[in-house]
Design a protein around this motif. Structure first.
Motif, PDB file in Angstrom:
ATOM      1  N   TYR A 198     -27.146  22.246   4.322  1.00  0.00           N
ATOM      2  CA  TYR A 198     -25.707  22.060   4.450  1.00  0.00           C
ATOM      3  C   TYR A 198     -25.154  23.025   5.485  1.00  0.00           C
ATOM      4  O   TYR A 198     -25.504  24.207   5.501  1.00  0.00           O
ATOM      5  CB  TYR A 198     -25.027  22.278   3.089  1.00  0.00           C
ATOM      6  N   ASP A 199     -24.290  22.517   6.368  1.00  0.00           N
ATOM      7  CA  ASP A 199     -23.686  23.379   7.373  1.00  0.00           C
ATOM      8  C   ASP A 199     -22.506  24.135   6.780  1.00  0.00           C
ATOM      9  O   ASP A 199     -22.208  24.023   5.581  1.00  0.00           O
ATOM     10  CB  ASP A 199     -23.303  22.587   8.629  1.00  0.00           C
ATOM     11  N   LYS A 200     -21.797  24.895   7.616  1.00  0.00           N
ATOM     12  CA  LYS A 200     -20.707  25.744   7.118  1.00  0.00           C
ATOM     13  C   LYS A 200     -19.548  24.940   6.539  1.00  0.00           C
ATOM     14  O   LYS A 200     -18.777  25.448   5.737  1.00  0.00           O
ATOM     15  CB  LYS A 200     -20.205  26.665   8.223  1.00  0.00           C
ATOM     16  N   ASP A 201     -19.426  23.649   6.933  1.00  0.00           N
ATOM     17  CA  ASP A 201     -18.369  22.790   6.397  1.00  0.00           C
ATOM     18  C   ASP A 201     -18.815  22.022   5.148  1.00  0.00           C
ATOM     19  O   ASP A 201     -18.051  21.229   4.609  1.00  0.00           O
ATOM     20  CB  ASP A 201     -17.920  21.789   7.463  1.00  0.00           C
ATOM     21  N   GLY A 202     -20.056  22.252   4.735  1.00  0.00           N
ATOM     22  CA  GLY A 202     -20.566  21.588   3.543  1.00  0.00           C
ATOM     23  C   GLY A 202     -21.149  20.206   3.799  1.00  0.00           C
ATOM     24  O   GLY A 202     -21.454  19.483   2.852  1.00  0.00           O
TER      25      GLY A 202
END
Length: 78
Positions: free
Chosen positions: A48-52
């Protein structure tokens, strides 16, 4: 002479395996490259990236752990 294969892939020569067991760094690197696709497949995860948002990627921590275990299994004689 035809090289032996398994599932269409040429097997590592026995002299490379013996050199790796003796601690030869180039032979160890060749074995790690040989198993790189398999290890990548084992380490593929949903990350998952920083934005979810989910995306498929390689878990680098797990990859390094598996590579270390492979080297340990080759070099350490029990």
């Amino acid at each position: 002479m035809k090289q032996p294969t398994f599932n269409g892939r040429v097997l590592l020569p026995m002299d490379v395996i013996e050199a790796a067991r003796a601690g030869e760094p180039l032979a160890l690197e060749r074995i790690l490259r040989y198993y790189d696709r398999y290890i990548n497949k084992l380490c593929t995860r949903t990350l998952y990236d920083k934005d979810g948002l989910p995306h498929i990627g390689i878990d680098e921590y797990m990859k390094h752990r598996l590579q270390a275990k492979l080297v340990e299994a080759i070099v350490v004689r029990k």
